[in-house]
Design a protein around this motif. Structure first.
Motif, short mmCIF file in Angstrom:
data_model
loop_
_atom_site.label_atom_id
_atom_site.label_comp_id
_atom_site.label_asym_id
_atom_site.label_seq_id
_atom_site.Cartn_x
_atom_site.Cartn_y
_atom_site.Cartn_z
N PHE A 224 -2.50 -15.78 -1.62
CA PHE A 224 -3.94 -15.13 -2.44
C PHE A 224 -4.71 -15.26 -2.89
O PHE A 224 -4.73 -16.46 -2.88
N ILE A 225 -6.05 -15.23 -1.58
CA ILE A 225 -7.27 -14.85 -2.13
C ILE A 225 -7.75 -14.15 -3.58
O ILE A 225 -8.36 -13.40 -3.38
N GLN B 54 -3.37 -10.49 8.23
CA GLN B 54 -1.95 -10.74 8.89
C GLN B 54 -1.38 -11.03 10.69
O GLN B 54 -0.36 -10.83 10.35
N GLN B 55 -2.78 -12.12 11.10
CA GLN B 55 -2.26 -12.95 12.56
C GLN B 55 -1.75 -13.77 11.43
O GLN B 55 -1.33 -14.71 11.12
N ASP B 56 -0.73 -13.96 13.38
CA ASP B 56 -0.07 -15.74 13.08
C ASP B 56 1.23 -15.83 12.47
O ASP B 56 1.22 -16.95 11.55
N GLY B 57 1.91 -14.81 11.64
CA GLY B 57 2.67 -14.81 11.04
C GLY B 57 2.05 -15.10 9.19
O GLY B 57 2.93 -15.48 8.30
N PHE B 58 0.86 -15.46 9.20
CA PHE B 58 0.13 -15.21 7.62
C PHE B 58 0.27 -13.93 7.20
O PHE B 58 0.22 -12.99 7.49
N ASN B 59 0.99 -13.95 5.79
CA ASN B 59 0.36 -13.02 4.77
C ASN B 59 -0.46 -12.89 3.96
O ASN B 59 -0.27 -13.97 1.99
N ILE B 60 -1.60 -13.03 3.72
CA ILE B 60 -3.20 -13.57 3.05
C ILE B 60 -3.69 -12.06 2.98
O ILE B 60 -3.71 -10.70 3.03
N ILE C 131 -15.83 -8.02 -1.19
CA ILE C 131 -15.21 -7.06 -0.58
C ILE C 131 -14.15 -6.84 -0.44
O ILE C 131 -13.04 -7.19 -1.59
N ASP C 132 -13.96 -5.44 -0.48
CA ASP C 132 -12.49 -5.08 -1.36
C ASP C 132 -11.54 -5.56 -0.80
O ASP C 132 -11.42 -5.59 0.71
N PRO C 133 -10.16 -5.80 -1.95
CA PRO C 133 -8.75 -5.75 -1.57
C PRO C 133 -8.25 -5.14 0.18
O PRO C 133 -7.43 -5.90 0.20
N ASP D 159 2.67 -22.58 -10.63
CA ASP D 159 1.79 -23.42 -9.95
C ASP D 159 1.04 -23.32 -9.58
O ASP D 159 -0.05 -24.11 -9.06
N PHE D 160 0.55 -22.19 -9.52
CA PHE D 160 -0.58 -21.69 -8.69
C PHE D 160 -0.86 -22.54 -7.04
O PHE D 160 -1.66 -22.28 -6.78
N TYR D 161 0.39 -22.64 -6.36
CA TYR D 161 0.44 -22.92 -5.20
C TYR D 161 -0.16 -21.99 -4.08
O TYR D 161 -0.81 -22.39 -3.41
N ASP D 162 0.30 -20.98 -4.86
CA ASP D 162 0.26 -19.77 -3.06
C ASP D 162 -1.90 -19.37 -3.42
O ASP D 162 -1.48 -17.69 -3.02
N ILE D 163 -2.04 -19.77 -3.86
CA ILE D 163 -3.72 -19.50 -4.45
C ILE D 163 -4.86 -20.14 -4.37
O ILE D 163 -4.65 -20.92 -4.59
#
Length: 418
Positions: free
Chosen positions: A275-276, A297-303, A285-287, A147-151
């Motif tokens: 995912f960006i 990884q701050q504030d509970g996010f996993n980007i 920039i490199d992943p 569904d691409f909701y996470d990109i």
């Protein structure tokens, strides 16, 4: 007309009254003389005992139509078919004739654009990317895309002050617009970094998340060194960043994009991977960049950062349709300075309909299906599924389905490429 006269004529001697003649002439939009001529001709045929024939026996008059052999068109190189003038010269027919053939659909106009050259490795990566975008839960039963909701799609785009050539519609005596610039090869421009996610709707079709993360101009602010008629010394001026380096991109992603994601992302999905997606441009920039990983990884996010396949702008919704739409709207606004461009682009970005944005995500899924059909290439036509009509009927799919046989063929092709 003759049948109408027979139905109205009640005289046993076959005489027509003036009222009948005028009524039939008015109903068929002809003169009374024409009605009487047809009736007299039918009476003469009847008196001679011949078959009554009141059809028009006039032979065709005028110049005969010139028959054009369009099969000759295939023998003309496409490089010599760019204008109707070129075609008329090679086919030895007039441009007016070719214009008529174009209106009849016998020849068609085609706009051709350059596409990135793909190597075998590029096509392999494109196929792998398409397979990775399928929903893992359905890939073995009834394959459909995620569904691409996470990109979050990000990309850069130059927005120019104006076009070199513009078309306007004017009245016969109206004054023509006069546009000037110092150098047509260096028109004022600003680069924007846009971040866009898929909008989300509730069960009633109301938008609960528009997906607009941000549209950030790559500019700096400098104080003017001396006074002029336009400003006093010390006034902050907006200056576009002309050299976009990896450090600049890292700073904008960490300082602009990531904070905007944290501020706007739906609260129910905080903690899930985000995912960006970016392309493989050199300034990106490199992943595994440590500074990005620390900020993500701050504030509970996993980007996380992912890179789309090389030479594949058609896998990014911004290049697929969003940028072209914003650019066309921006050109309709009169802009004269760098702040004007920034204000117009950001305003149109915020005004852009989430409904239209969602349709681009559907187009992205149909494009991936076409890429899989041709073995990872980019020589395909963007499919049209009449998304507006499907949307009105409530039938626009969130996740496009993919033929299971096609998925198996692609998997087998990838095995042969390894």
């Amino acid at each position: 007309m003759y049948e109408a006269l027979l139905w109205r004529c009640t005289s046993t001697k076959g005489r027509l009254t003036r009222e009948i003649v005028e009524e039939v002439a008015a109903s068929f939009s002809v003169s009374a003389r024409t009605v009487r001529r047809i009736w007299q001709h039918a009476r003469q045929c009847f008196l001679r005992g011949a078959e009554i024939d009141v059809s028009n026996h006039r032979s065709h008059c005028g110049r005969k139509r010139v028959q054009t052999d369009l099969n000759m068109l295939r023998d003309i190189p496409v490089s010599k078919r760019r204008t109707l003038y070129d075609l008329s010269r090679h086919l030895k027919v007039s441009k007016a004739t070719l214009s008529k053939l174009k209106k009849e659909g016998l020849i068609r106009k085609h706009s051709n654009s350059l596409k990135p050259h793909l190597t075998q490795q590029n096509m392999k990566e494109r196929l792998q990317w398409c397979i990775s975008m399928l929903d893992p839960a359905t890939i073995h039963i009834d394959p459909c895309f995620r569904d691409f909701y996470d990109i979050v799609f990000i990309d850069e785009k130059w927005f120019y002050l104006t076009r070199k050539c513009s078309t306007y519609y004017l009245l016969p005596g109206e004054e023509e617009p006069y546009r000037t610039c110092k150098n047509k090869n260096f028109i004022m421009k600003v680069m924007f970094l846009c971040a866009l996610a898929r909008p989300r709707m509730d069960n009633e079709g109301n938008c609960i998340f528009d997906g607009k993360i941000g549209c950030f101009p790559l500019v700096t602010y400098e104080s003017s060194r001396r006074s002029s008629k336009n400003r006093v010394a010390g006034t902050l001026q907006m200056k576009p960043i002309t050299s976009v380096t990896k450090d600049v991109m890292r700073a904008f992603i960490i300082d602009k994009v990531i904070p905007a994601i944290r501020a706007k992302w739906p609260s129910e999905d905080v903690g899930k991977p985000i995912f960006i997606q970016q392309d493989n441009a050199r300034p990106h920039i490199d992943p595994s960049d440590p500074l990005f990983a620390q900020a993500a990884q701050q504030d509970g996010f996993n980007i996380q950062l992912i890179c789309q396949p090389s030479n594949s702008p058609d896998f990014n919704i911004l290049d697929l349709g969003f940028f072209a739409s914003i650019q066309s709207i921006q050109f309709k606004n009169a802009t004269k300075t760098i702040p004007d461009i920034v204000n117009v682009v950001q305003r149109e970005f915020e005004k852009y309909s989430p409904v239209l944005s969602n349709r681009i995500f559907v187009t992205l899924q149909t494009v991936m299906v076409e890429v899989m059909k041709i073995g990872g290439g980019n020589n395909y036509k963007t499919p049209h599924i009449n998304k507006a009509s499907l949307e009105r009927e409530g039938k626009l799919p969130l996740q496009m389905k993919c033929d299971c046989h096609l998925v198996r063929e692609v998997c087998m092709q990838l095995e042969r490429m390894n």
